[in-house]
Enzyme design. Structure first.
Site, PDB file in Angstrom:
ATOM      1  N   ASP A   1       0.839  -1.194   0.000  1.00  0.00           N
ATOM      2  CA  ASP A   1       0.000   0.000   0.000  1.00  0.00           C
ATOM      3  C   ASP A   1       0.879   1.252   0.000  1.00  0.00           C
ATOM      4  O   ASP A   1       0.638   2.196  -0.761  1.00  0.00           O
ATOM      5  CB  ASP A   1      -0.923  -0.013   1.216  1.00  0.00           C
ATOM      6  CG  ASP A   1      -1.786   1.220   1.314  1.00  0.00           C
ATOM      7  OD1 ASP A   1      -2.472   1.557   0.332  1.00  0.00           O
ATOM      8  OD2 ASP A   1      -1.778   1.859   2.385  1.00  0.00           O
ATOM      9  N   ALA A   2       1.911   1.249   0.824  1.00  0.00           N
ATOM     10  CA  ALA A   2       2.829   2.395   0.887  1.00  0.00           C
ATOM     11  C   ALA A   2       3.635   2.529  -0.403  1.00  0.00           C
ATOM     12  O   ALA A   2       3.817   3.636  -0.926  1.00  0.00           O
ATOM     13  CB  ALA A   2       3.766   2.246   2.085  1.00  0.00           C
TER      14      ALA A   2
END
Length: 127
Positions: free
Chosen positions: A17-18
């Site tokens: 996600d990051a």
């Protein structure tokens, strides 16, 4: 990370996600618009529906191993309920994040960039 294969899909998705968000922000920085506008664009691109669409752009380009990693993430049962997307989109987005987390943690950054380039081109073609 010695062996990202040993990590759970939730950990890979957490990292992915990051990583995915950083790709979006990095590519948007080249657009050179006011930060408020960049933030709005980033929110439109980093959500389950947009990420599910992004997966559609790269799916034909994935290796067997990459598809396997994606499926591990997609099939992982999270306790979350999607807010602005369908359950299918949410699971597909989780699979995509799992893939990007796996690629990052296995030091396959060029491959991750190559796949994100395909997604970015697909997004730009739809605008």
């Amino acid at each position: 990370m010695d062996n990202p294969n040993l990590l759970s899909p939730s950990v890979l998705a957490f990292v992915g996600d990051a990583v995915y968000g950083l790709y979006v922000r990095t590519y948007l920085a080249e657009v050179n618009r006011p930060s408020g506008e960049l933030h709005k664009l980033s929110v439109k691109m980093v959500n389950a529906s947009a990420q599910a669409q992004g997966f559609g752009f790269i799916e034909p380009h994935l290796t067997e191993k990459e598809i396997s990693v994606f499926k591990r993430g997609r099939n992982f049962h999270t306790g979350n309920t999607p807010k602005n997307s369908t359950g299918g989109e949410y699971h597909t987005a989780t699979g995509l994040e799992t893939l990007f987390g796996f690629l990052y943690l296995s030091h396959q950054n060029e491959r991750a960039k190559e796949l994100f380039d395909i997604i970015w081109q697909g997004i730009m073609d739809t605008l």
